[in-house]
Design a protein around this motif. Sequence first.
Motif, PDB file in Angstrom:
ATOM      1  N   LYS A  34       0.931  -0.969   0.001  1.00 22.80           N
ATOM      2  CA  LYS A  34       0.042  -0.158  -0.164  1.00 22.80           C
ATOM      3  C   LYS A  34       0.721   1.106  -0.152  1.00 22.80           C
ATOM      4  O   LYS A  34       0.508   2.197  -0.702  1.00 22.80           O
ATOM      5  CB  LYS A  34      -1.046  -0.042   1.278  1.00 22.80           C
ATOM      6  CG  LYS A  34      -2.039  -1.096   0.826  1.00 22.80           C
ATOM      7  CD  LYS A  34      -2.779  -1.180   2.512  1.00 22.80           C
ATOM      8  CE  LYS A  34      -3.740  -2.313   2.250  1.00 22.80           C
ATOM      9  NZ  LYS A  34      -4.374  -2.593   3.880  1.00 22.80           N
ATOM     10  N   LEU A  35       1.800   1.348   0.896  1.00 22.21           N
ATOM     11  CA  LEU A  35       2.915   2.452   0.943  1.00 22.21           C
ATOM     12  C   LEU A  35       3.648   2.649  -0.734  1.00 22.21           C
ATOM     13  O   LEU A  35       3.834   3.678  -1.036  1.00 22.21           O
ATOM     14  CB  LEU A  35       3.804   2.068   1.888  1.00 22.21           C
ATOM     15  CG  LEU A  35       2.987   2.391   3.084  1.00 22.21           C
ATOM     16  CD1 LEU A  35       4.400   1.855   4.540  1.00 22.21           C
ATOM     17  CD2 LEU A  35       2.853   3.690   3.552  1.00 22.21           C
ATOM     18  N   LEU A  36       4.009   1.682  -1.170  1.00 13.35           N
ATOM     19  CA  LEU A  36       4.677   1.800  -2.405  1.00 13.35           C
ATOM     20  C   LEU A  36       3.778   2.437  -3.500  1.00 13.35           C
ATOM     21  O   LEU A  36       4.157   3.244  -4.234  1.00 13.35           O
ATOM     22  CB  LEU A  36       5.120   0.217  -3.164  1.00 13.35           C
ATOM     23  CG  LEU A  36       6.200  -0.408  -2.289  1.00 13.35           C
ATOM     24  CD1 LEU A  36       6.332  -1.827  -2.774  1.00 13.35           C
ATOM     25  CD2 LEU A  36       7.316   0.311  -2.445  1.00 13.35           C
ATOM     26  N   GLN A  37       2.458   2.167  -3.412  1.00  9.61           N
ATOM     27  CA  GLN A  37       1.622   2.494  -4.566  1.00  9.61           C
ATOM     28  C   GLN A  37       1.385   4.349  -4.220  1.00  9.61           C
ATOM     29  O   GLN A  37       1.185   4.915  -5.162  1.00  9.61           O
ATOM     30  CB  GLN A  37       0.031   2.048  -4.438  1.00  9.61           C
ATOM     31  CG  GLN A  37       0.296   0.593  -4.730  1.00  9.61           C
ATOM     32  CD  GLN A  37      -0.983  -0.060  -4.442  1.00  9.61           C
ATOM     33  OE1 GLN A  37      -2.064   0.373  -3.887  1.00  9.61           O
ATOM     34  NE2 GLN A  37      -1.015  -1.140  -5.116  1.00  9.61           N
ATOM     35  N   ILE A  38       1.901   4.809  -3.156  1.00  8.85           N
ATOM     36  CA  ILE A  38       1.755   6.292  -3.034  1.00  8.85           C
ATOM     37  C   ILE A  38       3.272   6.837  -2.575  1.00  8.85           C
ATOM     38  O   ILE A  38       3.377   7.955  -2.396  1.00  8.85           O
ATOM     39  CB  ILE A  38       0.703   6.834  -1.911  1.00  8.85           C
ATOM     40  CG1 ILE A  38       1.398   5.778  -0.468  1.00  8.85           C
ATOM     41  CG2 ILE A  38      -0.683   6.332  -2.060  1.00  8.85           C
ATOM     42  CD1 ILE A  38       0.605   6.478   0.784  1.00  8.85           C
ATOM     43  N   SER A  39       4.211   6.090  -3.032  1.00 12.96           N
ATOM     44  CA  SER A  39       5.399   6.416  -2.809  1.00 12.96           C
ATOM     45  C   SER A  39       6.074   7.258  -3.945  1.00 12.96           C
ATOM     46  O   SER A  39       5.675   7.433  -5.077  1.00 12.96           O
ATOM     47  CB  SER A  39       6.615   5.144  -2.629  1.00 12.96           C
ATOM     48  OG  SER A  39       6.435   4.653  -3.931  1.00 12.96           O
ATOM     49  N   THR A  40       7.079   8.234  -3.619  1.00 13.95           N
ATOM     50  CA  THR A  40       7.584   9.028  -4.427  1.00 13.95           C
ATOM     51  C   THR A  40       9.187   8.516  -4.429  1.00 13.95           C
ATOM     52  O   THR A  40       9.854   8.740  -5.825  1.00 13.95           O
ATOM     53  CB  THR A  40       7.648  10.703  -3.990  1.00 13.95           C
ATOM     54  OG1 THR A  40       8.350  10.634  -2.679  1.00 13.95           O
ATOM     55  CG2 THR A  40       6.354  11.272  -4.127  1.00 13.95           C
ATOM     56  N   ASN A  41       9.657   8.080  -3.465  1.00 12.73           N
ATOM     57  CA  ASN A  41      11.047   7.545  -3.658  1.00 12.73           C
ATOM     58  C   ASN A  41      11.055   6.393  -2.301  1.00 12.73           C
ATOM     59  O   ASN A  41      10.375   6.555  -1.468  1.00 12.73           O
ATOM     60  CB  ASN A  41      12.127   8.366  -3.163  1.00 12.73           C
ATOM     61  CG  ASN A  41      13.726   7.996  -3.621  1.00 12.73           C
ATOM     62  OD1 ASN A  41      13.573   7.121  -4.481  1.00 12.73           O
ATOM     63  ND2 ASN A  41      14.439   8.445  -2.674  1.00 12.73           N
ATOM     64  N   VAL A  42      11.891   5.307  -2.773  1.00 12.95           N
ATOM     65  CA  VAL A  42      12.262   4.175  -1.768  1.00 12.95           C
ATOM     66  C   VAL A  42      13.656   4.244  -1.607  1.00 12.95           C
ATOM     67  O   VAL A  42      14.353   3.805  -2.783  1.00 12.95           O
ATOM     68  CB  VAL A  42      11.594   2.842  -2.234  1.00 12.95           C
ATOM     69  CG1 VAL A  42      12.020   1.851  -1.378  1.00 12.95           C
ATOM     70  CG2 VAL A  42      10.134   3.112  -2.602  1.00 12.95           C
ATOM     71  N   ALA A  43      14.299   4.253  -0.281  1.00  9.72           N
ATOM     72  CA  ALA A  43      15.609   4.362  -0.079  1.00  9.72           C
ATOM     73  C   ALA A  43      15.747   3.033   0.302  1.00  9.72           C
ATOM     74  O   ALA A  43      15.256   2.426   1.442  1.00  9.72           O
ATOM     75  CB  ALA A  43      15.941   5.379   1.064  1.00  9.72           C
ATOM     76  N   ILE A  44      17.059   2.248  -0.167  1.00 13.08           N
ATOM     77  CA  ILE A  44      17.467   1.099   0.104  1.00 13.08           C
ATOM     78  C   ILE A  44      18.738   1.194   0.667  1.00 13.08           C
ATOM     79  O   ILE A  44      19.720   1.650  -0.146  1.00 13.08           O
ATOM     80  CB  ILE A  44      17.353   0.257  -1.059  1.00 13.08           C
ATOM     81  CG1 ILE A  44      16.070   0.038  -2.235  1.00 13.08           C
ATOM     82  CG2 ILE A  44      17.937  -1.284  -0.888  1.00 13.08           C
ATOM     83  CD1 ILE A  44      14.980  -0.277  -1.437  1.00 13.08           C
ATOM     84  N   ILE A  45      19.068   0.673   1.744  1.00 15.57           N
ATOM     85  CA  ILE A  45      20.194   0.790   2.689  1.00 15.57           C
ATOM     86  C   ILE A  45      20.790  -0.477   3.260  1.00 15.57           C
ATOM     87  O   ILE A  45      19.906  -0.961   3.936  1.00 15.57           O
ATOM     88  CB  ILE A  45      20.043   2.004   3.749  1.00 15.57           C
ATOM     89  CG1 ILE A  45      19.710   3.198   3.190  1.00 15.57           C
ATOM     90  CG2 ILE A  45      21.427   2.280   4.350  1.00 15.57           C
ATOM     91  CD1 ILE A  45      18.883   4.142   4.134  1.00 15.57           C
ATOM     92  N   ASP A  46      22.235  -0.702   2.963  1.00 15.20           N
ATOM     93  CA  ASP A  46      22.600  -1.818   3.854  1.00 15.20           C
ATOM     94  C   ASP A  46      23.880  -1.087   4.236  1.00 15.20           C
ATOM     95  O   ASP A  46      24.778  -0.565   3.660  1.00 15.20           O
ATOM     96  CB  ASP A  46      23.024  -3.075   3.075  1.00 15.20           C
ATOM     97  CG  ASP A  46      23.180  -4.213   4.007  1.00 15.20           C
ATOM     98  OD1 ASP A  46      23.526  -4.039   4.950  1.00 15.20           O
ATOM     99  OD2 ASP A  46      23.289  -5.451   3.396  1.00 15.20           O
ATOM    100  N   THR A  47      24.203  -0.885   5.740  1.00 21.20           N
ATOM    101  CA  THR A  47      25.183  -0.403   6.380  1.00 21.20           C
ATOM    102  C   THR A  47      26.430  -1.054   6.266  1.00 21.20           C
ATOM    103  O   THR A  47      27.545  -0.563   6.577  1.00 21.20           O
ATOM    104  CB  THR A  47      25.041   0.230   7.721  1.00 21.20           C
ATOM    105  OG1 THR A  47      24.578  -0.937   8.640  1.00 21.20           O
ATOM    106  CG2 THR A  47      23.908   1.245   7.472  1.00 21.20           C
ATOM    107  N   LYS A  48      26.319  -2.431   6.095  1.00 21.14           N
ATOM    108  CA  LYS A  48      27.545  -3.274   6.111  1.00 21.14           C
ATOM    109  C   LYS A  48      27.753  -4.055   4.799  1.00 21.14           C
ATOM    110  O   LYS A  48      26.641  -4.296   4.107  1.00 21.14           O
ATOM    111  CB  LYS A  48      27.490  -4.391   7.103  1.00 21.14           C
ATOM    112  CG  LYS A  48      27.384  -3.684   8.528  1.00 21.14           C
ATOM    113  CD  LYS A  48      27.405  -4.968   9.841  1.00 21.14           C
ATOM    114  CE  LYS A  48      27.368  -4.346  11.018  1.00 21.14           C
ATOM    115  NZ  LYS A  48      27.355  -5.299  12.258  1.00 21.14           N
ATOM    116  N   PRO A  49      29.177  -4.058   4.417  1.00 18.95           N
ATOM    117  CA  PRO A  49      29.486  -5.033   3.155  1.00 18.95           C
ATOM    118  C   PRO A  49      28.857  -6.383   3.330  1.00 18.95           C
ATOM    119  O   PRO A  49      28.538  -6.975   4.347  1.00 18.95           O
ATOM    120  CB  PRO A  49      30.923  -5.071   3.331  1.00 18.95           C
ATOM    121  CG  PRO A  49      31.281  -4.004   4.167  1.00 18.95           C
ATOM    122  CD  PRO A  49      30.348  -3.865   5.110  1.00 18.95           C
TER     123      PRO A  49
END
Length: 120
Positions: free
Chosen positions: A101-116
Amino acid sequence: MSTQKCELVHLTLFKHGAESFLAALDDAGIPHGPVRMYSSAPKNSGLVEAITALSDAMPWNAIAKVIIAWIDARKSREVIIYTEGGESFHAKGYSASDVQKLLQISTNVAIIDTKPADEQ
């Protein structure tokens, strides 16, 4: 002439999350492509990818399931969904149906992994 609109999920991939998240999309059979952005001023350092499809063909549920599985695989991962209303939601702890539901109203999705990938 079709009156369907084209839907877009705009992904910004930071740190060590790009390779593993794009691989997860590939494994799920979700097509995506890079977005080339040009500017005369410095911008953020994330890679930008997009998932586009006609509104009836957008795999909302599959994308949401990839997000949840990707987050659950490592504690160092985070997905933040920004909406048209200026709100932000950390997807950790949400169900796949909520993320969908949130994706359908999203403007951007930030994808983060802080470790290699080679670090636990």
